[in-house]
Design a protein around this motif. Sequence first.
Motif, PDB file in Angstrom:
ATOM      1  N   ASN A   1      -3.693   5.308  -3.353  1.00 55.46           N
ATOM      2  CA  ASN A   1      -4.565   6.278  -3.277  1.00 55.46           C
ATOM      3  C   ASN A   1      -4.353   7.531  -3.543  1.00 55.46           C
ATOM      4  O   ASN A   1      -3.255   7.954  -3.555  1.00 55.46           O
ATOM      5  CB  ASN A   1      -5.636   5.971  -2.052  1.00 55.46           C
TER       6      ASN A   1
ATOM      7  N   LYS B   1      -9.440   1.694  -9.021  1.00 52.30           N
ATOM      8  CA  LYS B   1     -10.152   1.840  -7.747  1.00 52.30           C
ATOM      9  C   LYS B   1     -10.988   2.839  -7.564  1.00 52.30           C
ATOM     10  O   LYS B   1     -11.099   4.030  -7.772  1.00 52.30           O
ATOM     11  CB  LYS B   1      -9.133   2.109  -6.651  1.00 52.30           C
TER      12      LYS B   1
ATOM     13  N   THR C   1      -3.255  -5.515   2.026  1.00 53.48           N
ATOM     14  CA  THR C   1      -2.311  -4.605   1.515  1.00 53.48           C
ATOM     15  C   THR C   1      -1.985  -3.819   2.574  1.00 53.48           C
ATOM     16  O   THR C   1      -2.570  -3.502   3.628  1.00 53.48           O
ATOM     17  CB  THR C   1      -3.028  -3.790   0.332  1.00 53.48           C
TER      18      THR C   1
ATOM     19  N   ASP D   1       0.965  -1.137   0.159  1.00 55.32           N
ATOM     20  CA  ASP D   1      -0.062   0.095   0.061  1.00 55.32           C
ATOM     21  C   ASP D   1       1.094   1.232  -0.113  1.00 55.32           C
ATOM     22  O   ASP D   1       1.064   1.815   1.047  1.00 55.32           O
ATOM     23  CB  ASP D   1      -0.973  -0.090   1.278  1.00 55.32           C
TER      24      ASP D   1
ATOM     25  N   THR E   1      -1.481  -1.283  -4.132  1.00 56.65           N
ATOM     26  CA  THR E   1      -2.672  -0.288  -4.024  1.00 56.65           C
ATOM     27  C   THR E   1      -1.916   1.153  -3.797  1.00 56.65           C
ATOM     28  O   THR E   1      -1.245   1.348  -2.985  1.00 56.65           O
ATOM     29  CB  THR E   1      -3.507  -0.608  -2.670  1.00 56.65           C
TER      30      THR E   1
ATOM     31  N   PHE F   1     -11.491  -1.174   5.244  1.00 55.81           N
ATOM     32  CA  PHE F   1     -10.383  -0.430   6.122  1.00 55.81           C
ATOM     33  C   PHE F   1     -10.585  -0.689   7.525  1.00 55.81           C
ATOM     34  O   PHE F   1     -11.383  -0.338   8.362  1.00 55.81           O
ATOM     35  CB  PHE F   1     -10.427   1.043   5.934  1.00 55.81           C
TER      36      PHE F   1
ATOM     37  N   ARG G   1      -2.421  -1.721  10.308  1.00 54.79           N
ATOM     38  CA  ARG G   1      -1.474  -1.029  10.788  1.00 54.79           C
ATOM     39  C   ARG G   1      -0.546  -1.865  11.629  1.00 54.79           C
ATOM     40  O   ARG G   1       0.487  -1.232  12.148  1.00 54.79           O
ATOM     41  CB  ARG G   1      -2.172  -0.341  12.167  1.00 54.79           C
TER      42      ARG G   1
ATOM     43  N   ARG H   1      -8.845   2.135  10.149  1.00 58.02           N
ATOM     44  CA  ARG H   1      -9.422   3.354  10.286  1.00 58.02           C
ATOM     45  C   ARG H   1     -10.829   3.343  11.274  1.00 58.02           C
ATOM     46  O   ARG H   1     -11.205   3.897  11.692  1.00 58.02           O
ATOM     47  CB  ARG H   1      -9.904   4.020   9.016  1.00 58.02           C
TER      48      ARG H   1
ATOM     49  N   ALA I   1      -7.492  -3.735   4.132  1.00 58.88           N
ATOM     50  CA  ALA I   1      -6.795  -2.576   3.929  1.00 58.88           C
ATOM     51  C   ALA I   1      -6.533  -1.684   5.187  1.00 58.88           C
ATOM     52  O   ALA I   1      -7.311  -2.046   6.146  1.00 58.88           O
ATOM     53  CB  ALA I   1      -7.277  -1.651   2.574  1.00 58.88           C
ATOM     54  N   SER I   2      -5.872  -0.787   5.046  1.00 59.42           N
ATOM     55  CA  SER I   2      -5.731   0.118   6.234  1.00 59.42           C
ATOM     56  C   SER I   2      -4.928  -0.695   7.641  1.00 59.42           C
ATOM     57  O   SER I   2      -5.837  -0.861   8.729  1.00 59.42           O
ATOM     58  CB  SER I   2      -7.084   0.887   6.742  1.00 59.42           C
TER      59      SER I   2
HETATM   60  O1  G3P Z   1      -4.944   2.134   0.486  1.00 61.39           O
HETATM   61  C1  G3P Z   1      -6.113   2.322   1.530  1.00 61.39           C
HETATM   62  C2  G3P Z   1      -5.787   1.929   2.867  1.00 61.39           C
HETATM   63  O2  G3P Z   1      -4.968   0.933   2.937  1.00 61.39           O
HETATM   64  C3  G3P Z   1      -5.345   3.169   3.555  1.00 61.39           C
HETATM   65  O3  G3P Z   1      -4.977   2.924   4.878  1.00 61.39           O
HETATM   66  O4  G3P Z   1      -3.611   3.802   6.799  1.00 61.39           O
HETATM   67  O5  G3P Z   1      -4.475   5.372   5.249  1.00 61.39           O
HETATM   68  O6  G3P Z   1      -5.981   4.165   6.906  1.00 61.39           O
HETATM   69  P1  G3P Z   1      -4.645   4.089   5.870  1.00 61.39           P
END
Ligand code: G3P
Length: 219
Positions: free
Chosen positions: A28, A84, A184, A6, A26, A130, A167, A133, A164-165
Amino acid sequence: MEFFLDTADVDEIREIASWGILDGVTTNPSLIKKSGRDFKQVVAEIASICDGPISAEVTAMDTDGMVAQALELKSELPDNVIIKIPCVPEGLAATRILTDKGIKTNVTLIFSAAQALMAAKAGATYVSPFIGRIDDTGHDGMTLIAEIMDTWNNYDISTKVLAASIRHPTHVLQCIQLGAHTATMPAKIFRQLMKHPLTDKGIEGFMKDWAEVEAAGKA
Ligand code: G3P
């Protein structure tokens, strides 16, 4: 299970790709901003480093705009780039149109099992819940992955669940145990997943003993 990076940092992508286990990338809009590079140029370079699916996000908020951006990206960028799309009604409509044209999608910003199922019904190739988050709000993001996998087990759904997201490494291990198809994560987590003090200590001991074998002329 597929492991995606990511990031839009090509140095990190080269590093992890060199391990031979990178299945995709991935990006964004925030990660593109962090790279400081031109969007299409950096995505094209990423797609040349990693053969797997490379997610490039549309930024239009209406269906026609999303589809137009997606078609432009598909016409200008390598074949392994996938589109995406945010999980909103306009995004569902765009996902259906792109799916019907044979274009792969990753529906993102998913925070409920219902959203994941709706995106799957629209034909999404991947859905991206996610985790981190949700944790940030004081709730348990992993519960969402469990709910989505339970939902998937009740039906015949070909859409892949892309966690995703992420940590920390425990998120990845829990996703593996729940059967998520893809995770990711930032490069830091790939490195953490490979790190173990007993591996380092073991190598140190073996190398020390081997140096003595060599010094004795017995290598
Ligand atoms: O790519 C989307 C996602 O993985 C974002 O992660 O850490 O910004 O919440 P984060």
